[in-house]
Design an enzyme around this catalytic site. Structure first.
Site, PDB file in Angstrom:
ATOM      1  N   TYR A 101      -8.307  10.330  -1.145  1.00 40.93           N
ATOM      2  CA  TYR A 101      -8.010  11.610  -0.483  1.00 40.93           C
ATOM      3  C   TYR A 101      -6.584  12.019  -0.778  1.00 40.93           C
ATOM      4  O   TYR A 101      -5.701  11.180  -0.920  1.00 40.93           O
ATOM      5  CB  TYR A 101      -8.239  11.548   1.032  1.00 40.93           C
ATOM      6  CG  TYR A 101      -7.578  10.396   1.789  1.00 40.93           C
ATOM      7  CD1 TYR A 101      -8.153   9.128   1.797  1.00 40.93           C
ATOM      8  CD2 TYR A 101      -6.407  10.593   2.519  1.00 40.93           C
ATOM      9  CE1 TYR A 101      -7.581   8.081   2.508  1.00 40.93           C
ATOM     10  CE2 TYR A 101      -5.832   9.549   3.242  1.00 40.93           C
ATOM     11  CZ  TYR A 101      -6.410   8.302   3.234  1.00 40.93           C
ATOM     12  OH  TYR A 101      -5.845   7.269   3.924  1.00 40.93           O
ATOM     13  N   PRO A 102      -6.365  13.329  -0.905  1.00 39.52           N
ATOM     14  CA  PRO A 102      -4.994  13.798  -1.071  1.00 39.52           C
ATOM     15  C   PRO A 102      -4.339  13.969   0.299  1.00 39.52           C
ATOM     16  O   PRO A 102      -5.043  14.216   1.287  1.00 39.52           O
ATOM     17  CB  PRO A 102      -5.161  15.153  -1.761  1.00 39.52           C
ATOM     18  CG  PRO A 102      -6.541  15.605  -1.464  1.00 39.52           C
ATOM     19  CD  PRO A 102      -7.354  14.418  -1.036  1.00 39.52           C
ATOM     20  N   MET A 103      -3.044  13.792   0.383  1.00 37.31           N
ATOM     21  CA  MET A 103      -2.348  14.049   1.647  1.00 37.31           C
ATOM     22  C   MET A 103      -0.959  14.614   1.426  1.00 37.31           C
ATOM     23  O   MET A 103      -0.383  14.498   0.347  1.00 37.31           O
ATOM     24  CB  MET A 103      -2.291  12.793   2.530  1.00 37.31           C
ATOM     25  CG  MET A 103      -1.374  11.692   2.067  1.00 37.31           C
ATOM     26  SD  MET A 103      -1.191  10.402   3.345  1.00 37.31           S
ATOM     27  CE  MET A 103       0.121  11.085   4.369  1.00 37.31           C
ATOM     28  N   SER A 104      -0.459  15.270   2.460  1.00 40.35           N
ATOM     29  CA  SER A 104       0.905  15.805   2.437  1.00 40.35           C
ATOM     30  C   SER A 104       1.600  15.386   3.714  1.00 40.35           C
ATOM     31  O   SER A 104       0.948  15.007   4.687  1.00 40.35           O
ATOM     32  CB  SER A 104       0.888  17.335   2.378  1.00 40.35           C
ATOM     33  OG  SER A 104       0.393  17.776   1.140  1.00 40.35           O
ATOM     34  N   LYS A 105       2.907  15.480   3.708  1.00 37.28           N
ATOM     35  CA  LYS A 105       3.678  15.275   4.944  1.00 37.28           C
ATOM     36  C   LYS A 105       3.980  16.666   5.495  1.00 37.28           C
ATOM     37  O   LYS A 105       4.362  17.573   4.739  1.00 37.28           O
ATOM     38  CB  LYS A 105       4.977  14.520   4.639  1.00 37.28           C
ATOM     39  CG  LYS A 105       4.765  13.097   4.094  1.00 37.28           C
ATOM     40  CD  LYS A 105       4.658  12.068   5.194  1.00 37.28           C
ATOM     41  CE  LYS A 105       4.366  10.676   4.666  1.00 37.28           C
ATOM     42  NZ  LYS A 105       5.549   9.919   4.290  1.00 37.28           N
TER      43      LYS A 105
HETATM   44  O1  76R Z   1       5.378   0.247  -1.434  1.00 37.64           O
HETATM   45  C1  76R Z   1       4.643  -0.572  -0.842  1.00 37.64           C
HETATM   46  O2  76R Z   1       3.511  -0.877  -1.236  1.00 37.64           O
HETATM   47  C2  76R Z   1       5.132  -1.181   0.433  1.00 37.64           C
HETATM   48  C3  76R Z   1       5.514  -0.227   1.489  1.00 37.64           C
HETATM   49  C4  76R Z   1       4.718   1.080   1.510  1.00 37.64           C
HETATM   50  C5  76R Z   1       5.181   2.348   1.147  1.00 37.64           C
HETATM   51  C6  76R Z   1       6.547   2.718   0.652  1.00 37.64           C
HETATM   52  C7  76R Z   1       3.339   1.244   1.909  1.00 37.64           C
HETATM   53  C8  76R Z   1       2.505   0.214   2.310  1.00 37.64           C
HETATM   54  N1  76R Z   1       2.989   2.587   1.811  1.00 37.64           N
HETATM   55  C9  76R Z   1       4.078   3.270   1.328  1.00 37.64           C
HETATM   56  C10 76R Z   1       4.155   4.630   1.031  1.00 37.64           C
HETATM   57 MN1  76R Z   1       1.206   3.440   2.347  1.00 37.64          MN
HETATM   58  N2  76R Z   1      -0.550   4.259   2.822  1.00 37.64           N
HETATM   59  C11 76R Z   1      -0.801   5.609   2.972  1.00 37.64           C
HETATM   60  C12 76R Z   1      -2.121   5.772   3.536  1.00 37.64           C
HETATM   61  O3  76R Z   1      -4.441   7.716   6.031  1.00 37.64           O
HETATM   62  C13 76R Z   1      -3.228   7.716   6.310  1.00 37.64           C
HETATM   63  O4  76R Z   1      -2.834   7.876   7.500  1.00 37.64           O
HETATM   64  C14 76R Z   1      -2.190   7.529   5.251  1.00 37.64           C
HETATM   65  C15 76R Z   1      -2.742   7.101   3.901  1.00 37.64           C
HETATM   66  C16 76R Z   1      -2.667   4.514   3.715  1.00 37.64           C
HETATM   67  C17 76R Z   1      -4.019   4.171   4.266  1.00 37.64           C
HETATM   68  C18 76R Z   1      -1.663   3.557   3.259  1.00 37.64           C
HETATM   69  C19 76R Z   1      -1.821   2.175   3.245  1.00 37.64           C
HETATM   70  N3  76R Z   1       1.943   5.288   1.889  1.00 37.64           N
HETATM   71  C20 76R Z   1       3.150   5.544   1.299  1.00 37.64           C
HETATM   72  C21 76R Z   1       3.243   6.966   1.016  1.00 37.64           C
HETATM   73  C22 76R Z   1       4.413   7.682   0.333  1.00 37.64           C
HETATM   74  C23 76R Z   1       5.211   8.305   1.443  1.00 37.64           C
HETATM   75  C24 76R Z   1       6.595   8.794   1.082  1.00 37.64           C
HETATM   76  O5  76R Z   1       7.156   8.368   0.057  1.00 37.64           O
HETATM   77  O6  76R Z   1       7.101   9.598   1.903  1.00 37.64           O
HETATM   78  C25 76R Z   1       2.076   7.548   1.490  1.00 37.64           C
HETATM   79  C26 76R Z   1       1.672   8.993   1.401  1.00 37.64           C
HETATM   80  C27 76R Z   1       1.285   6.488   2.036  1.00 37.64           C
HETATM   81  C28 76R Z   1       0.036   6.659   2.625  1.00 37.64           C
HETATM   82  N4  76R Z   1       0.516   1.547   2.781  1.00 37.64           N
HETATM   83  C29 76R Z   1       1.169   0.339   2.580  1.00 37.64           C
HETATM   84  C30 76R Z   1      -0.818   1.249   2.985  1.00 37.64           C
HETATM   85  C31 76R Z   1      -1.007  -0.187   2.903  1.00 37.64           C
HETATM   86  C32 76R Z   1      -2.352  -0.891   3.045  1.00 37.64           C
HETATM   87  C33 76R Z   1       0.226  -0.735   2.655  1.00 37.64           C
HETATM   88  C34 76R Z   1       0.556  -2.227   2.492  1.00 37.64           C
HETATM   89  C35 76R Z   1       0.469  -2.583   1.033  1.00 37.64           C
HETATM   90  C36 76R Z   1       0.627  -4.074   0.849  1.00 37.64           C
HETATM   91  O7  76R Z   1       1.733  -4.571   1.100  1.00 37.64           O
HETATM   92  O8  76R Z   1      -0.376  -4.726   0.482  1.00 37.64           O
END
Ligand code: 76R
Length: 274
Positions: free
Chosen positions: A169-173
């Site tokens: 899915y696509p998402m935005s902040k």
């Molecule tokens: O970079 C990394 O993998 C470690 C820290 C981390 C970042 C920086 C991380 C971990 N995420 C990061 C960035 Mn994420 N993530 C999402 C979604 O449905 C929703 O509510 C949101 C969708 C999920 C399910 C998810 C899962 N993450 C981001 C960003 C960029 C944001 C920015 O730069 O402003 C988005 C849009 C986003 C969204 N995140 C993790 C996960 C999971 C499972 C992890 C742990 C990964 C691991 O360590 O195995």
């Protein structure tokens, strides 16, 4: 023949296309059995060609629910390859057989909020009381560098596993009114919030593989979220749990959700009645 067009390779990261199609059974049924064999062979050959191309990866999905029937996730170092493969995939089964229903262009990226070596070194002094220059401090830094090298490789140049369930899915902040605009927050606030997000995310390690690809300026929303899992309940579970995390609760906006299953091509053809 050598390609006269120079490759378009980003300074960092790969290009990613999510491509979802419906099968037009009407157009398919107009093909003779021989033409259908040619069409299946053409797609099979193209998939093999893409997978044999340096810096290219292709995942193939049988899509669940009639939103889409067939899906590809194409990762390419060279944007020309991504573009050319995409055009070929779309016509690979013959004219009008694959009808695009959704596509998304993004790029792999590293996080803006990753701890730097200097920050980590400082935390060793302040939180773990290991003075700079001591063997313990140095050993921790060496381990940190190794972790970071692997982390950067996994985010920028991932090798995606054959886990069967894929959710995209696509998402935005959000950029709403006061208190509802992610981009008006300071870097420190955003970093603190993202650390909370990562903490929740890490509890899903081994069950969920997330690949976050950036798409500001490339497509309609700001990121593509690709989740791979063995169990669809983990997809439902993580997305639900993330909704309570402040980053998602306050700031996230979502596009359409797509679920696909990674299957071998012969099974895909059977399932799609091709
Ligand atoms: O970079 C990394 O993998 C470690 C820290 C981390 C970042 C920086 C991380 C971990 N995420 C990061 C960035 Mn994420 N993530 C999402 C979604 O449905 C929703 O509510 C949101 C969708 C999920 C399910 C998810 C899962 N993450 C981001 C960003 C960029 C944001 C920015 O730069 O402003 C988005 C849009 C986003 C969204 N995140 C993790 C996960 C999971 C499972 C992890 C742990 C990964 C691991 O360590 O195995």
């Amino acid at each position: 023949m050598t390609d006269p067009i120079s490759a378009i390779i980003a300074a960092e990261g790969w290009h990613v296309l999510h491509l979802f199609y419906k099968i037009e059974q009407g157009a398919w049924s107009l093909l003779s059995p021989e033409e259908q064999i040619v069409a299946r062979t053409q797609l099979t050959q193209l998939v093999a060609d893409i997978r044999a191309t340096k810096g290219a990866q292709l995942l193939v999905f049988a899509m669940v629910s009639p939103k889409a029937d067939l899906g590809f996730m194409l990762l390419c170092e060279d944007l020309h390859n991504a573009n050319a493969f995409e055009k070929r995939l779309t016509v690979s089964l013959g004219a009008d057989v694959l009808s695009p229903v959704f596509s998304y262009l993004s790029m792999t990226e590293k996080s803006e909020y990753t701890t730097s070596e200097a920050e980590y070194a400082e935390s060793l002094v302040n939180e773990e009381h290991l003075a700079a220059g001591t063997p313990e401090h140095e050993a921790k830094l060496v381990a940190f560098r190794e972790r970071m090298t692997k982390y950067l490789k996994d985010r920028l140049y991932p090798v995606l596993p054959a886990w069967p369930v894929m959710c995209f899915y696509p998402m935005s902040k959000r950029r709403g009114g006061p208190g509802q605009n992610w981009y008006a927050l300071s870097f420190e606030e955003r970093k603190k919030l993202m650390m909370g997000h990562a903490k929740v995310g890490r509890t899903w390690h081994g069950k969920i593989l997330q690949l976050i690809t950036g798409s500001t300026g490339l497509d309609d929303m700001e990121w593509g979220v690709t989740l791979l899992a063995h169990d669809p309940m983990d997809i439902k579970g993580i997305v639900y749990e993330m909704r309570f995390d402040e980053v998602s609760a306050q700031y996230a906006e979502f596009g359409d959700f797509f679920i696909g299953l990674q299957v071998p091509l012969d099974e895909l053809f059977r399932r799609l009645q091709l």
